[in-house]
Design a protein around this motif. Structure first.
Motif, PDB file in Angstrom:
ATOM      1  N   THR A   1       9.206 -16.367   3.435  1.00 43.08           N
ATOM      2  CA  THR A   1       7.794 -16.630   3.716  1.00 43.08           C
ATOM      3  C   THR A   1       7.660 -17.684   4.812  1.00 43.08           C
ATOM      4  N   GLY A   2       6.795 -17.410   5.763  1.00 39.15           N
ATOM      5  CA  GLY A   2       6.538 -18.346   6.848  1.00 39.15           C
ATOM      6  C   GLY A   2       7.359 -18.113   8.101  1.00 39.15           C
ATOM      7  N   ARG A   3       8.391 -17.317   8.013  1.00 36.29           N
ATOM      8  CA  ARG A   3       9.249 -17.050   9.167  1.00 36.29           C
ATOM      9  C   ARG A   3       8.597 -16.019  10.079  1.00 36.29           C
ATOM     10  N   GLN A   4       8.959 -16.099  11.349  1.00 33.78           N
ATOM     11  CA  GLN A   4       8.536 -15.079  12.308  1.00 33.78           C
ATOM     12  C   GLN A   4       9.580 -13.965  12.344  1.00 33.78           C
ATOM     13  N   VAL A   5       9.087 -12.733  12.332  1.00 35.72           N
ATOM     14  CA  VAL A   5       9.975 -11.572  12.349  1.00 35.72           C
ATOM     15  C   VAL A   5       9.472 -10.582  13.393  1.00 35.72           C
ATOM     16  N   THR A   6      10.403 -10.017  14.149  1.00 32.58           N
ATOM     17  CA  THR A   6      10.028  -8.979  15.116  1.00 32.58           C
ATOM     18  C   THR A   6      10.777  -7.699  14.809  1.00 32.58           C
ATOM     19  N   LEU A   7      10.027  -6.625  14.681  1.00 31.89           N
ATOM     20  CA  LEU A   7      10.586  -5.301  14.483  1.00 31.89           C
ATOM     21  C   LEU A   7      10.508  -4.550  15.807  1.00 31.89           C
ATOM     22  N   MET A   8      11.623  -3.903  16.156  1.00 30.66           N
ATOM     23  CA  MET A   8      11.693  -3.253  17.461  1.00 30.66           C
ATOM     24  C   MET A   8      11.521  -1.742  17.333  1.00 30.66           C
ATOM     25  N   CYS A   9      10.923  -1.161  18.352  1.00 31.92           N
ATOM     26  CA  CYS A   9      10.744   0.289  18.425  1.00 31.92           C
ATOM     27  C   CYS A   9      10.984   0.737  19.862  1.00 31.92           C
ATOM     28  N   HIS A  10      11.801   1.774  20.002  1.00 29.01           N
ATOM     29  CA  HIS A  10      12.154   2.267  21.336  1.00 29.01           C
ATOM     30  C   HIS A  10      12.106   3.784  21.331  1.00 29.01           C
ATOM     31  N   GLN A  11      11.441   4.372  22.343  1.00 32.87           N
ATOM     32  CA  GLN A  11      11.404   5.829  22.449  1.00 32.87           C
ATOM     33  C   GLN A  11      11.820   6.252  23.853  1.00 32.87           C
ATOM     34  N   THR A  12      12.483   7.405  23.906  1.00 33.79           N
ATOM     35  CA  THR A  12      13.062   7.872  25.168  1.00 33.79           C
ATOM     36  C   THR A  12      12.280   9.030  25.783  1.00 33.79           C
ATOM     37  N   TRP A  13      11.154   9.405  25.187  1.00 37.85           N
ATOM     38  CA  TRP A  13      10.401  10.556  25.693  1.00 37.85           C
ATOM     39  C   TRP A  13       9.354  10.191  26.745  1.00 37.85           C
ATOM     40  N   SER A  14       9.174   8.895  27.007  1.00 36.70           N
ATOM     41  CA  SER A  14       8.100   8.440  27.908  1.00 36.70           C
ATOM     42  C   SER A  14       6.720   8.830  27.384  1.00 36.70           C
ATOM     43  N   HIS A  15       6.595   8.881  26.063  1.00 35.30           N
ATOM     44  CA  HIS A  15       5.294   9.148  25.452  1.00 35.30           C
ATOM     45  C   HIS A  15       4.307   8.038  25.773  1.00 35.30           C
ATOM     46  N   SER A  16       3.066   8.439  25.987  1.00 33.70           N
ATOM     47  CA  SER A  16       2.032   7.452  26.296  1.00 33.70           C
ATOM     48  C   SER A  16       1.680   6.605  25.078  1.00 33.70           C
ATOM     49  N   TYR A  17       1.515   7.278  23.942  1.00 36.89           N
ATOM     50  CA  TYR A  17       1.016   6.603  22.749  1.00 36.89           C
ATOM     51  C   TYR A  17       2.143   6.166  21.830  1.00 36.89           C
ATOM     52  N   MET A  18       1.986   4.965  21.296  1.00 37.95           N
ATOM     53  CA  MET A  18       2.902   4.487  20.267  1.00 37.95           C
ATOM     54  C   MET A  18       2.106   3.830  19.151  1.00 37.95           C
ATOM     55  N   PHE A  19       2.676   3.882  17.940  1.00 35.35           N
ATOM     56  CA  PHE A  19       1.945   3.461  16.749  1.00 35.35           C
ATOM     57  C   PHE A  19       2.874   2.675  15.823  1.00 35.35           C
ATOM     58  N   TRP A  20       2.287   1.783  15.061  1.00 30.03           N
ATOM     59  CA  TRP A  20       2.984   1.128  13.956  1.00 30.03           C
ATOM     60  C   TRP A  20       2.224   1.382  12.666  1.00 30.03           C
ATOM     61  N   TYR A  21       2.962   1.843  11.652  1.00 23.75           N
ATOM     62  CA  TYR A  21       2.412   2.065  10.314  1.00 23.75           C
ATOM     63  C   TYR A  21       3.210   1.260   9.301  1.00 23.75           C
ATOM     64  N   ARG A  22       2.574   0.990   8.183  1.00 24.75           N
ATOM     65  CA  ARG A  22       3.294   0.491   7.029  1.00 24.75           C
ATOM     66  C   ARG A  22       3.078   1.453   5.875  1.00 24.75           C
ATOM     67  N   GLN A  23       4.120   1.639   5.087  1.00 25.00           N
ATOM     68  CA  GLN A  23       4.035   2.534   3.942  1.00 25.00           C
ATOM     69  C   GLN A  23       4.168   1.723   2.672  1.00 25.00           C
ATOM     70  N   ASP A  24       3.177   1.824   1.825  1.00 26.10           N
ATOM     71  CA  ASP A  24       3.162   1.138   0.540  1.00 26.10           C
ATOM     72  C   ASP A  24       2.774   2.118  -0.543  1.00 26.10           C
ATOM     73  N   LEU A  25       3.362   1.926  -1.720  1.00 27.32           N
ATOM     74  CA  LEU A  25       3.085   2.813  -2.846  1.00 27.32           C
ATOM     75  C   LEU A  25       1.587   2.830  -3.133  1.00 27.32           C
ATOM     76  N   GLY A  26       1.039   4.023  -3.258  1.00 23.21           N
ATOM     77  CA  GLY A  26      -0.378   4.171  -3.576  1.00 23.21           C
ATOM     78  C   GLY A  26      -1.300   4.136  -2.369  1.00 23.21           C
ATOM     79  N   HIS A  27      -0.742   3.793  -1.205  1.00 23.10           N
ATOM     80  CA  HIS A  27      -1.566   3.707  -0.001  1.00 23.10           C
ATOM     81  C   HIS A  27      -1.136   4.684   1.083  1.00 23.10           C
TER      82      HIS A  27
END
Lengths: 112, 115
Positions: B15-41
């Motif tokens: 708790t309190g730490r900074q965290v960075t999650l990385m995402c890389h795509q090779t298709w040169s897609h215009s759109y990128m998204f971040w989702y979170r998956q949680d039980l029930g949601h």
């Protein structure tokens, strides 16, 4: 406000029988609906979609039905196979907005 | 590797730490998204990006920061991690105009645990 709802958290079906997964939505602005399949420890993969102007789309063993008046869609898998065991997500899309709105998912288990 | 990748695949932080999650795509897609998956949601949209240097909030953006200086990368930063941010995070991309329904392609996910 849950715009897309999958009210059945889980479903168990015998191999060879039909699996029916249901999805309800509240937003009339959705132009397309998509179904994604997800295995454990993997990202979701696209399965099948339907335009809001259609009432049925079929792709092999998978058929999606859309009932706009009831704001309801369903995914039929016939015949069900063990490899179909996964979590299935229904999602709505507003064209141009590029954003998918997902339901909670239904875990499908196919029993031998 | 071709496609869309995420790193790390698993992360435990405090708790309190900074965290960075990385995402890389090779298709040169215009759109990128971040989702979170949680039980029930199911999957909930955190942030998305229509192109380099263009980002916008999704359904659950609080506590997260994104940037997109290059088309292929879309990092997600938790500035001060909280236990409620324990989740599985998925990155996705799509190319506008590649198909009529704008299919999104997902990465394998990052399982984040905040202690």
């Amino acid at each position: 406000d849950q715009q897309v709802k999958q009210n059945s958290p889980s479903l168990s079906v015998q191999e060879g029988r039909i699996s029916i997964l249901n999805c309800d939505y509240t937003n009339s602005m959705f132009d397309y609906f998509l179904w994604y399949k997800k295995y454990p420890a993997e990202g979701p993969t696209f399965l099948i979609s339907i335009s809001s102007i259609k009432d049925k789309n079929e792709d092999g063993r998978f058929t999606v039905f859309l009932n706009k008046s009831a704001k309801h869609l369903s995914l039929h898998i016939v015949p069900s196979q063990p490899g179909d065991s996964a979590v299935y997500f229904c999602a709505g899309l507003i064209q141009g907005a590029q954003k998918l709105v997902f339901g909670q998912g239904t875990r499908l288990t196919i029993n031998p | 590797d071709a496609g869309i990748t995420q790193s790390p695949r698993y992360k435990i932080t405090e708790t309190g730490r900074q965290v960075t999650l990385m995402c890389h795509q090779t298709w040169s897609h215009s759109y990128m998204f971040w989702y979170r998956q949680d039980l029930g949601h199911g999957l909930r949209l955190i942030y998305y990006s229509a192109a380099a240097d263009i980002t916008d909030k999704g359904e659950v953006p609080d506590g997260y920061v994104v940037s997109r200086s290059k088309t292929e990368n879309f990092p997600l930063t938790l500035e001060s991690a909280t236990r409620s941010q324990t989740s599985v995070y998925f990155c996705a991309s799509s190319g506008a105009g590649t198909s009529w329904y704008n299919e999104q392609f997902f990465g394998p996910g990052t399982r984040l645990t905040v202690l």
